[in-house]
Design an enzyme around this catalytic site. Structure first.
Site, mmCIF file in Angstrom:
data_model
loop_
_atom_site.group_PDB
_atom_site.id
_atom_site.type_symbol
_atom_site.label_atom_id
_atom_site.label_comp_id
_atom_site.label_asym_id
_atom_site.label_seq_id
_atom_site.Cartn_x
_atom_site.Cartn_y
_atom_site.Cartn_z
ATOM 1 N N ARG A 1 63.608 30.608 27.708
ATOM 2 C CA ARG A 1 64.260 31.542 26.318
ATOM 3 C C ARG A 1 63.025 30.109 25.812
ATOM 4 O O ARG A 1 63.346 28.972 25.608
ATOM 5 C CB ARG A 1 65.335 30.618 26.458
ATOM 6 C CG ARG A 1 66.130 31.761 26.904
ATOM 7 C CD ARG A 1 67.724 31.051 26.142
ATOM 8 N NE ARG A 1 68.622 32.382 26.253
ATOM 9 C CZ ARG A 1 69.718 32.719 25.651
ATOM 10 N NH1 ARG A 1 70.178 30.938 25.653
ATOM 11 N NH2 ARG A 1 70.545 33.497 25.465
ATOM 12 N N GLN B 1 59.702 34.700 23.408
ATOM 13 C CA GLN B 1 60.608 34.873 22.513
ATOM 14 C C GLN B 1 60.606 36.465 22.168
ATOM 15 O O GLN B 1 62.015 37.498 22.083
ATOM 16 C CB GLN B 1 60.565 34.511 21.194
ATOM 17 C CG GLN B 1 62.234 34.482 20.351
ATOM 18 C CD GLN B 1 61.890 33.304 19.790
ATOM 19 O OE1 GLN B 1 60.265 32.318 19.098
ATOM 20 N NE2 GLN B 1 63.111 32.159 19.051
ATOM 21 N N ASP C 1 62.249 38.968 25.009
ATOM 22 C CA ASP C 1 63.582 38.254 25.340
ATOM 23 C C ASP C 1 64.923 40.545 24.748
ATOM 24 O O ASP C 1 66.050 39.856 23.563
ATOM 25 C CB ASP C 1 64.054 37.276 24.666
ATOM 26 C CG ASP C 1 65.296 36.583 24.399
ATOM 27 O OD1 ASP C 1 66.645 37.521 25.741
ATOM 28 O OD2 ASP C 1 66.268 36.048 24.095
ATOM 29 N N SER D 1 68.414 38.888 24.415
ATOM 30 C CA SER D 1 68.643 38.321 22.387
ATOM 31 C C SER D 1 68.999 40.143 21.578
ATOM 32 O O SER D 1 69.656 40.161 20.800
ATOM 33 C CB SER D 1 67.151 37.561 21.941
ATOM 34 O OG SER D 1 67.516 36.787 22.306
ATOM 35 N N TYR E 1 71.968 27.897 27.357
ATOM 36 C CA TYR E 1 72.960 27.967 27.097
ATOM 37 C C TYR E 1 74.137 27.581 27.302
ATOM 38 O O TYR E 1 73.782 26.224 27.894
ATOM 39 C CB TYR E 1 72.850 29.381 28.760
ATOM 40 C CG TYR E 1 71.970 30.563 28.716
ATOM 41 C CD1 TYR E 1 72.452 31.712 28.456
ATOM 42 C CD2 TYR E 1 70.773 30.140 29.193
ATOM 43 C CE1 TYR E 1 71.607 32.909 28.004
ATOM 44 C CE2 TYR E 1 69.817 31.631 29.581
ATOM 45 C CZ TYR E 1 70.170 32.625 28.986
ATOM 46 O OH TYR E 1 69.727 33.766 28.724
#
Ligand code: NAD
Length: 390
Positions: free
Chosen positions: A128, A133, A136, A139, A235
């Site tokens: 992360r 990004q 990901d 997400s 997390y």
């Protein structure tokens, strides 16, 4: 190098790993794309659209596995525990596999994948970081799940979401509680807001408060504090049972005040914590709805049945497990964008770039040369550490 895309085989799965718009970007990186005929149909991407952008079409799954250097999938064996194993004999040593492999799901499955000799990458292990990004996929899919959870709730609830002032009287707005304000939870809050509900959000990570409030929701503060609420990756960390017990006690009242409860609370590699008990469900008004986005991980509601929608005491509990697949066009678009970013890093100039100094490559690489090589996954499954590799 050829990137092969097969039709997803998980029952009911409608997504596809790459879409036509991804093909020119991959071509720039020296990658050709081969697609199994019909693989994009259910997501809204017909064969002709792939061919138009320069992909070759293969008649069947086996032909794609035979020709491809890299297999791009959504649900690979691991996350596809129903039909995924059938792909193992089609894989060969040093073939690259990228997909949701659920590396913390089952040790045996991860080892089975390793034994094929494939160089597999698990998108769940994406670090992360700002650089990662755009890759990901967790997400991306969580965004879709959060949105869809609200639509399901709105569609099931026997009440309206928005406040309305009509000649037939005033309608009070629906009350929505979102437990777990990560990516899915925040998108659920934003979606419920657009529909006009009154929203509350709760998370054990203190950092979530500002995000919940910025979306116009009330943050539910409970007089308990989680120990080390989040790990270095952002997390949530698992808490002890006494924390969860106290949390349930305090959440009970809040839950009873809401018409809709959307739960998203998960902890990586752990069974989801039970936050909504049978008694709390009994305390909700008939007609209320719970959408449990943690259903696949055991559920945040004690009564959730994964893959089923049940009604208990007038309360509907939705335990659907593959909501991203119900919005296949955009889910595939987002996933494909994530994969293009990853593939352009992994295959620079059409050659495999297994640069283990790169944290993105190192942390997502799951198996290679017949072994589970990922340090975090080895530690999780108590496999002895491997000698450091170049
Ligand atoms: P997730 O899917 O792991 O979990 C969902 C949410 O449930 C999390 O917010 C978690 O804190 C919460 N939760 C877990 N146990 C709970 C409990 N007992 N009670 C209440 N809430 C509980 O989370 P996620 O969507 O992956 O997001 C977690 C965080 O990581 C967020 O802050 C998100 O913005 C951040 N994130 C950062 C990046 C990045 O920097 N590239 C990418 C994705 C997410």
């Amino acid at each position: 190098m050829i990137v092969g895309v097969v039709k997803e085989s998980f029952p009911g799965e409608r997504r596809i790993a790459l879409i036509p718009a991804a093909i020119p970007n991959l071509a720039k990186a020296g990658l050709q794309v081969m697609v199994e005929a019909g693989a994009g149909w259910e997501a809204g991407y017909p064969d002709a659209a792939f061919a138009e952008k320069g992909a070759t079409l293969a008649p069947d799954r086996a032909a794609v596995f035979a020709a491809a250097d890299i297999i791009a999938q959504v649900l690979s064996y691991g996350s596809n525990d129903k039909t995924g194993r059938a792909d193992l004999p089609l894989m060969r040593r040093d073939q690259v596999l990228i997909g949701f492999l659920r590396p913390l799901g089952s040790k045996e499955t991860v080892q089975e994948i390793a034994r094929t000799g494939a160089i597999s990458f698990s998108v769940e292990l994406m670090p992360r970081t700002t650089r990662a990004q755009s890759m990901d996929a967790l997400s991306s899919m969580a965004t879709i799940c959060g949105y869809k959870a609200v639509l399901i709730a709105a569609n099931t609830l026997p009440r309206l979401f928005p406040m309305m002032t009509t000649a037939a009287g005033t309608i009070t707005p629906g009350r929505v509680l979102v437990i777990g304000a990560g990516v899915a939870g925040l998108q659920a809050i934003a979606t419920a807001k657009r529909l006009g509900a009154v929203i509350s959000g709760y998370d054990l990570r203190p950092a979530a408060k500002e995000q919940v409030q910025s979306l116009g929701a009330r943050f539910v503060e409970l007089p308990i504090e989680a120990k080390d609420a989040q790990d270095a990756g952002g997390y949530a960390k698992a808490q002890d049972e006494s924390f969860y017990a106290r949390q349930r006690e305090l959440l009970g009242r809040v839950i009873a005040e809401n018409d809709v409860v959307i739960t998203t609370a998960v902890v990586p590699g752990k069974k989801a914590p039970v936050l909504v008990t049978k008694e709390m469900v009994h305390g909700m008004a008939p007609g209320s709805v719970i959408v449990d986005l943690a259903a696949e991980r055991g559920g945040n509601c004690e009564l959730t049945r994964p893959e089923e929608t049940i009604v208990v005491n007038g309360v509907t509990i939705v335990g659907e497990i593959n909501l991203a697949s119900t919005v296949p066009y955009h889910a595939s678009q987002m996933y494909a964008r994530n994969l293009v970013s990853f593939l352009t890093l992994l295959a620079k100039g059409g050659k495999l770039n297994l640069n283990m100094q790169d944290d993105i490559i190192r942390e997502t690489l799951l198996t290679q040369g017949g072994e589970v090589v990922n340090a975090r996954v080895r530690e999780f499954w108590s496999l002895p550490a491997l000698a450091t590799r170049a």
